[in-house]
Design a protein around this motif. Sequence first.
Motif, mmCIF file in Angstrom:
data_model
loop_
_atom_site.group_PDB
_atom_site.id
_atom_site.type_symbol
_atom_site.label_atom_id
_atom_site.label_comp_id
_atom_site.label_asym_id
_atom_site.label_seq_id
_atom_site.Cartn_x
_atom_site.Cartn_y
_atom_site.Cartn_z
ATOM 1 N N SER A 116 0.861 -1.188 0.000
ATOM 2 C CA SER A 116 0.000 0.000 0.000
ATOM 3 C C SER A 116 0.893 1.232 0.000
ATOM 4 C CB SER A 116 -0.914 0.037 1.232
ATOM 5 O OG SER A 116 -0.175 0.435 2.370
ATOM 6 N N GLY A 117 0.291 2.364 -0.292
ATOM 7 C CA GLY A 117 1.059 3.596 -0.336
ATOM 8 C C GLY A 117 1.742 3.894 0.993
ATOM 9 N N SER A 118 0.993 3.752 2.085
ATOM 10 C CA SER A 118 1.574 4.046 3.401
ATOM 11 C C SER A 118 2.797 3.177 3.663
ATOM 12 C CB SER A 118 0.537 3.817 4.501
ATOM 13 O OG SER A 118 -0.575 4.664 4.317
ATOM 14 N N VAL A 121 5.810 4.385 1.888
ATOM 15 C CA VAL A 121 6.430 5.541 2.559
ATOM 16 C C VAL A 121 7.228 5.074 3.785
ATOM 17 C CG1 VAL A 121 5.980 7.726 3.764
ATOM 18 C CG2 VAL A 121 4.699 7.166 1.689
ATOM 19 N N TYR A 150 0.378 15.205 2.849
ATOM 20 C CA TYR A 150 -0.261 13.960 3.276
ATOM 21 C C TYR A 150 0.564 12.791 2.744
ATOM 22 C CZ TYR A 150 -3.345 10.012 3.812
ATOM 23 O OH TYR A 150 -3.839 8.780 4.153
ATOM 24 N N HIS A 151 0.925 11.864 3.615
ATOM 25 C CA HIS A 151 1.768 10.744 3.178
ATOM 26 C C HIS A 151 1.260 9.392 3.657
ATOM 27 C CE1 HIS A 151 4.853 13.426 1.527
ATOM 28 N NE2 HIS A 151 4.638 14.187 2.580
ATOM 29 N N GLY A 152 0.048 9.340 4.200
ATOM 30 C CA GLY A 152 -0.498 8.048 4.607
ATOM 31 C C GLY A 152 -0.808 7.991 6.089
ATOM 32 N N GLU A 213 5.468 15.808 -1.367
ATOM 33 C CA GLU A 213 4.677 15.505 -2.551
ATOM 34 C C GLU A 213 5.050 16.565 -3.590
ATOM 35 O OE1 GLU A 213 0.241 14.810 -1.182
ATOM 36 O OE2 GLU A 213 1.383 15.960 0.268
ATOM 37 N N ASP A 247 7.113 11.697 -2.830
ATOM 38 C CA ASP A 247 5.931 10.842 -2.690
ATOM 39 C C ASP A 247 5.020 11.137 -3.875
ATOM 40 O OD1 ASP A 247 3.484 9.720 -2.131
ATOM 41 O OD2 ASP A 247 3.446 10.324 -0.024
ATOM 42 N N ILE A 249 2.640 9.124 -4.936
ATOM 43 C CA ILE A 249 1.539 8.160 -4.850
ATOM 44 C C ILE A 249 0.267 8.720 -5.489
ATOM 45 C CG2 ILE A 249 0.027 6.952 -3.217
ATOM 46 C CD1 ILE A 249 2.596 6.697 -1.419
ATOM 47 N N ALA A 250 0.020 10.019 -5.293
ATOM 48 C CA ALA A 250 -1.156 10.631 -5.926
ATOM 49 C C ALA A 250 -0.819 11.170 -7.316
ATOM 50 C CB ALA A 250 -1.702 11.755 -5.051
ATOM 51 N N LYS A 276 -1.465 4.094 -5.653
ATOM 52 C CA LYS A 276 -2.761 4.514 -6.206
ATOM 53 C C LYS A 276 -3.005 4.050 -7.648
ATOM 54 C CE LYS A 276 -4.388 7.707 -2.883
ATOM 55 N NZ LYS A 276 -3.638 8.493 -1.898
HETATM 56 C C1 LIG Z 1 -2.975 8.067 -0.673
HETATM 57 C C2 LIG Z 1 -1.604 8.561 -0.390
HETATM 58 C C3 LIG Z 1 -0.736 7.859 0.461
HETATM 59 C C4 LIG Z 1 -1.157 6.604 1.206
HETATM 60 O O1 LIG Z 1 -1.435 5.546 0.348
HETATM 61 P P1 LIG Z 1 -2.364 4.324 0.897
HETATM 62 O O2 LIG Z 1 -2.356 3.354 -0.254
HETATM 63 O O3 LIG Z 1 -3.709 4.909 1.170
HETATM 64 O O4 LIG Z 1 -1.701 3.799 2.108
HETATM 65 C C5 LIG Z 1 0.528 8.362 0.653
HETATM 66 N N1 LIG Z 1 0.937 9.489 0.033
HETATM 67 C C6 LIG Z 1 0.141 10.185 -0.809
HETATM 68 C C7 LIG Z 1 0.657 11.407 -1.486
HETATM 69 C C8 LIG Z 1 -1.153 9.744 -1.034
HETATM 70 O O5 LIG Z 1 -1.966 10.462 -1.849
#
Ligand SMILES: *Cc1c(COP(=O)(O)O)cnc(C)c1O
Length: 426
Positions: A116-118, A121, A150-152, A213, A247, A249-250, A276
């Motif tokens: 998962s994203g968290s 990180v 935001y990083h999780g 981010e 990061d 992820i988004a 994501k």
């Molecule tokens: C959603 C998100 C996360 C966390 O990812 P999860 O898959 O929900 O754990 C981390 N960083 C950013 C920038 C995100 O948008």
Amino acid sequence: MPDLPVSELLELDRRHVWHPYGPMPGRVDPLVVESASGVRLRLADGSGELVDGMSSWWSAIHGYNHPVLNEAAREQLGRMSHVMFGGLTHEPAVRLAKHLVDMSPDGLEHVFLADSGSVSVEVAAKMCLQYWRSLGRGGKQRLLTWRGGYHGDTWQPMSVCDPEGGMHELWSGVLPRQVFVDAPPAEYEESYAEQLRSAIERHADELAAVIVEPVVQGAGGMRFHSPAYLRVLREACDAHDVLLVFDEIATGFGRTGALFAADHAAVTPDVMCVGKALTGGYMTMAATLCTSRVADGISQGEVPVLAHGPTFMGNPLAASVACASIELLLGQDWLGEVKRIETGLREGLAPALELPGVQDVRVLGAIGVVQLDHAVDMKAATDAAVREGVWLRPFRDLIYTMPPYVTGDADVARIARAVCAAAGGS
Ligand SMILES: *Cc1c(COP(=O)(O)O)cnc(C)c1O
């Protein structure tokens, strides 16, 4: 299991099931989705379909029930849905790693597949702290970030989320104490660049890494900033022996109008997280990429391994869908589609600026944001969007959308109308 009537399903949901950031029992009934196809979610209560303005939180970039992704999943399911990754490997994971190395900024060579994203990180933080430890500089164990991020939701990521007004304020005394600087202004300001440089210099002895981010801060406030700050961070980190983590992820996989937001500034971070949209929204998977410098540093340490290995690491099912999603993305004019949506959102959201209570309207790539000057009334805003036939999930003072890249012009216009209706009605 037989199909449950919607009322019973909701009753059981309320009683037993946690939802994101929700109370137990739940106070607001969620909508029950029966199936999804293209950009539409079909509701189980018979009330019809909603155009999805959220891409299921940035992930479903190709829409739902996509024949190519379905086929990739089916084909892999016939071989194996999972095998452990310790001591074993397989083509989906290897091909995915190669794709990620090829498409990401030059210099990122090694891939850790996380679930998962968290977790990705967490792995990024562990890589950075361990890198310095391996080099005999174990005092470098804090992270620096800018506010509004935001990083999780697991512990290391929570510690670098915006410390105020965010969802993790409750834990301020418990989390590792990181170094925060002000949130980045939208436009380039030399005085802010100077603030970044001096904070990194001042804390260099205790900093393992800077984590941000790039270009778009997502769930921390949907703010955009000049890519020029990424170059400032890169130079300051190099000058003061600090690693740089992006990061993505988004922002990854085209969302901001570049394949990765780092590309807007032609900067390579030392470590990069993706998630994501990685699997096109089909399954949970994320990845942490790093440079050879970071991997070599870790491998030369007293403990020369990265001690992390989730049970479902490299999951073949998710990895093969991720490969198919990336091939689908790169095999089309993704930039043209993102720009087309950008144009549609700019036109469609412009009227929101005239609405009372609207503070700002901003669009970047396939992301549209309306910021209010007050907290959004979630129920009223969501209901207003649903009346326009659109699914939105506002938060704080923000009503925003990041549609799937396959959203047609008429549906983009409809989403924009729904955002305006939600902004006007709350
Ligand atoms: C959603 C998100 C996360 C966390 O990812 P999860 O898959 O929900 O754990 C981390 N960083 C950013 C920038 C995100 O948008």
